[in-house]
Design a protein around this motif. Structure first.
Motif, PDB file in Angstrom:
ATOM      1  N   ARG A  63       0.834  -1.211   0.000  1.00  0.00           N
ATOM      2  CA  ARG A  63       0.000   0.000   0.000  1.00  0.00           C
ATOM      3  C   ARG A  63       0.862   1.251   0.000  1.00  0.00           C
ATOM      4  O   ARG A  63       0.530   2.241  -0.632  1.00  0.00           O
ATOM      5  CB  ARG A  63      -0.910   0.013   1.218  1.00  0.00           C
ATOM      6  CG  ARG A  63      -2.046  -0.940   1.103  1.00  0.00           C
ATOM      7  CD  ARG A  63      -2.989  -0.769   2.258  1.00  0.00           C
ATOM      8  NE  ARG A  63      -4.123  -1.664   2.054  1.00  0.00           N
ATOM      9  CZ  ARG A  63      -4.986  -1.958   2.970  1.00  0.00           C
ATOM     10  NH1 ARG A  63      -4.871  -1.433   4.171  1.00  0.00           N
ATOM     11  NH2 ARG A  63      -5.978  -2.767   2.712  1.00  0.00           N
ATOM     12  N   LYS A  64       1.948   1.204   0.735  1.00  0.00           N
ATOM     13  CA  LYS A  64       2.804   2.388   0.871  1.00  0.00           C
ATOM     14  C   LYS A  64       3.674   2.624  -0.363  1.00  0.00           C
ATOM     15  O   LYS A  64       3.863   3.760  -0.783  1.00  0.00           O
ATOM     16  CB  LYS A  64       3.687   2.235   2.106  1.00  0.00           C
ATOM     17  CG  LYS A  64       4.542   3.437   2.402  1.00  0.00           C
ATOM     18  CD  LYS A  64       5.279   3.274   3.718  1.00  0.00           C
ATOM     19  CE  LYS A  64       6.104   4.499   4.024  1.00  0.00           C
ATOM     20  NZ  LYS A  64       6.820   4.362   5.291  1.00  0.00           N
ATOM     21  N   TYR A  65       4.222   1.542  -0.960  1.00  0.00           N
ATOM     22  CA  TYR A  65       5.208   1.688  -2.034  1.00  0.00           C
ATOM     23  C   TYR A  65       4.699   1.292  -3.411  1.00  0.00           C
ATOM     24  O   TYR A  65       5.387   1.487  -4.399  1.00  0.00           O
ATOM     25  CB  TYR A  65       6.456   0.864  -1.716  1.00  0.00           C
ATOM     26  CG  TYR A  65       7.118   1.250  -0.421  1.00  0.00           C
ATOM     27  CD1 TYR A  65       7.726   2.487  -0.269  1.00  0.00           C
ATOM     28  CD2 TYR A  65       7.121   0.377   0.660  1.00  0.00           C
ATOM     29  CE1 TYR A  65       8.338   2.840   0.923  1.00  0.00           C
ATOM     30  CE2 TYR A  65       7.723   0.717   1.856  1.00  0.00           C
ATOM     31  CZ  TYR A  65       8.332   1.953   1.986  1.00  0.00           C
ATOM     32  OH  TYR A  65       8.924   2.303   3.149  1.00  0.00           O
ATOM     33  N   GLY A  66       3.539   0.698  -3.512  1.00  0.00           N
ATOM     34  CA  GLY A  66       3.050   0.211  -4.796  1.00  0.00           C
ATOM     35  C   GLY A  66       3.670  -1.142  -5.112  1.00  0.00           C
ATOM     36  O   GLY A  66       3.830  -1.982  -4.241  1.00  0.00           O
ATOM     37  N   THR A  67       4.064  -1.347  -6.351  1.00  0.00           N
ATOM     38  CA  THR A  67       4.700  -2.596  -6.777  1.00  0.00           C
ATOM     39  C   THR A  67       6.181  -2.535  -6.417  1.00  0.00           C
ATOM     40  O   THR A  67       6.866  -1.582  -6.779  1.00  0.00           O
ATOM     41  CB  THR A  67       4.529  -2.802  -8.285  1.00  0.00           C
ATOM     42  OG1 THR A  67       3.134  -2.788  -8.596  1.00  0.00           O
ATOM     43  CG2 THR A  67       5.129  -4.125  -8.728  1.00  0.00           C
ATOM     44  N   VAL A  68       6.652  -3.546  -5.710  1.00  0.00           N
ATOM     45  CA  VAL A  68       8.037  -3.563  -5.237  1.00  0.00           C
ATOM     46  C   VAL A  68       8.767  -4.754  -5.840  1.00  0.00           C
ATOM     47  O   VAL A  68       8.295  -5.890  -5.752  1.00  0.00           O
ATOM     48  CB  VAL A  68       8.098  -3.645  -3.692  1.00  0.00           C
ATOM     49  CG1 VAL A  68       9.540  -3.677  -3.208  1.00  0.00           C
ATOM     50  CG2 VAL A  68       7.331  -2.493  -3.056  1.00  0.00           C
ATOM     51  N   TYR A  69       9.916  -4.474  -6.439  1.00  0.00           N
ATOM     52  CA  TYR A  69      10.838  -5.503  -6.914  1.00  0.00           C
ATOM     53  C   TYR A  69      12.026  -5.469  -5.959  1.00  0.00           C
ATOM     54  O   TYR A  69      12.730  -4.464  -5.884  1.00  0.00           O
ATOM     55  CB  TYR A  69      11.330  -5.197  -8.329  1.00  0.00           C
ATOM     56  CG  TYR A  69      10.272  -5.314  -9.397  1.00  0.00           C
ATOM     57  CD1 TYR A  69      10.113  -6.505 -10.094  1.00  0.00           C
ATOM     58  CD2 TYR A  69       9.444  -4.250  -9.728  1.00  0.00           C
ATOM     59  CE1 TYR A  69       9.146  -6.624 -11.086  1.00  0.00           C
ATOM     60  CE2 TYR A  69       8.486  -4.362 -10.712  1.00  0.00           C
ATOM     61  CZ  TYR A  69       8.347  -5.556 -11.386  1.00  0.00           C
ATOM     62  OH  TYR A  69       7.393  -5.669 -12.370  1.00  0.00           O
ATOM     63  N   ASN A  70      12.260  -6.563  -5.223  1.00  0.00           N
ATOM     64  CA  ASN A  70      13.307  -6.536  -4.217  1.00  0.00           C
ATOM     65  C   ASN A  70      14.006  -7.888  -4.144  1.00  0.00           C
ATOM     66  O   ASN A  70      13.353  -8.922  -4.062  1.00  0.00           O
ATOM     67  CB  ASN A  70      12.702  -6.186  -2.855  1.00  0.00           C
ATOM     68  CG  ASN A  70      13.746  -5.897  -1.811  1.00  0.00           C
ATOM     69  OD1 ASN A  70      14.820  -5.400  -2.120  1.00  0.00           O
ATOM     70  ND2 ASN A  70      13.440  -6.209  -0.571  1.00  0.00           N
ATOM     71  N   ALA A  71      15.330  -7.857  -4.170  1.00  0.00           N
ATOM     72  CA  ALA A  71      16.111  -9.078  -4.043  1.00  0.00           C
ATOM     73  C   ALA A  71      16.892  -9.123  -2.739  1.00  0.00           C
ATOM     74  O   ALA A  71      17.252 -10.196  -2.277  1.00  0.00           O
ATOM     75  CB  ALA A  71      17.082  -9.227  -5.211  1.00  0.00           C
ATOM     76  N   ASN A  72      17.128  -7.942  -2.150  1.00  0.00           N
ATOM     77  CA  ASN A  72      17.967  -7.892  -0.967  1.00  0.00           C
ATOM     78  C   ASN A  72      17.992  -6.463  -0.437  1.00  0.00           C
ATOM     79  O   ASN A  72      17.883  -5.525  -1.203  1.00  0.00           O
ATOM     80  CB  ASN A  72      19.384  -8.338  -1.336  1.00  0.00           C
ATOM     81  CG  ASN A  72      20.179  -8.802  -0.145  1.00  0.00           C
ATOM     82  OD1 ASN A  72      19.721  -8.770   0.980  1.00  0.00           O
ATOM     83  ND2 ASN A  72      21.403  -9.238  -0.401  1.00  0.00           N
ATOM     84  N   GLY A  73      18.141  -6.289   0.841  1.00  0.00           N
ATOM     85  CA  GLY A  73      18.368  -4.969   1.410  1.00  0.00           C
ATOM     86  C   GLY A  73      17.130  -4.105   1.560  1.00  0.00           C
ATOM     87  O   GLY A  73      16.002  -4.569   1.437  1.00  0.00           O
TER      88      GLY A  73
END
Length: 168
Positions: free
Chosen positions: A115-125
């Motif tokens: 909700r806060k960031y929208g679509t998130v692509y994250n692998a680490n960190g």
């Protein structure tokens, strides 16, 4: 067109690989006990072909994690992100309202919806490039190289795109 910035991230967290290898140990031990020693594995043992399929399925899941890759590319045309083999997005500079390098809380790994960031692509960190499109859609792309990303964005600054790079 030559990329001004390319970052490739793998899912290489030590705890993830220990977990995956521990899960692989279950069918390996079961096959050893049931197929080699001839003793049933568990109180309600799986059939021999079922145990072999369980082993193969576990290997396929481990192979998927080995193959997963988050690739981010920036150049004069825009920003591209690809979570291989799941998803990819292309944002041209004329679609982008604002980009900002941010530090965010834990949102999980892979492709996430927040909700806060929208679509998130994250692998680490916990550092990433927050993108707000003129349509109002929001995206965050995780990065392990926020300083290199910042320098590239400054070099590619496009008129009509707001840069907020103080978040490092």
């Amino acid at each position: 067109m030559k990329q001004a910035f390319t970052e490739v991230q793998k899912f290489n967290q030590w705890w993830l690989w220990i977990l995956l290898l521990a899960v692989l140990g279950i069918p390996v031990y079961g096959m050893f006990q049931q197929l080699i020693l001839g003793e049933p594995f568990g109180n309600n043992p799986m059939s021999d072909p079922g145990l072999i399929l369980f082993f193969i399925g576990t290997l396929l899941i481990i192979g998927l994690f080995w193959y997963l890759e988050l690739r981010t590319e920036l150049d004069q045309a825009g920003i591209r992100v690809r979570l291989r083999p799941i998803s990819s997005e292309v944002f041209t500079w004329d679609q982008i309202e604002q980009v900002e390098i941010i530090t965010y809380g834990f949102v999980g790994y892979g492709l996430r919806f927040s909700r806060k960031y929208g679509t998130v692509y994250n692998a680490n960190g916990n550092k990433g490039l927050a993108i707000t499109l003129k349509s109002g859609s929001q995206y965050v792309i995780g990065t392990q190289n926020p300083e290199g990303l910042k320098q590239t964005l400054l070099g590619l600054k496009k008129s009509g795109t707001e840069l907020n790079l103080a978040g490092i």
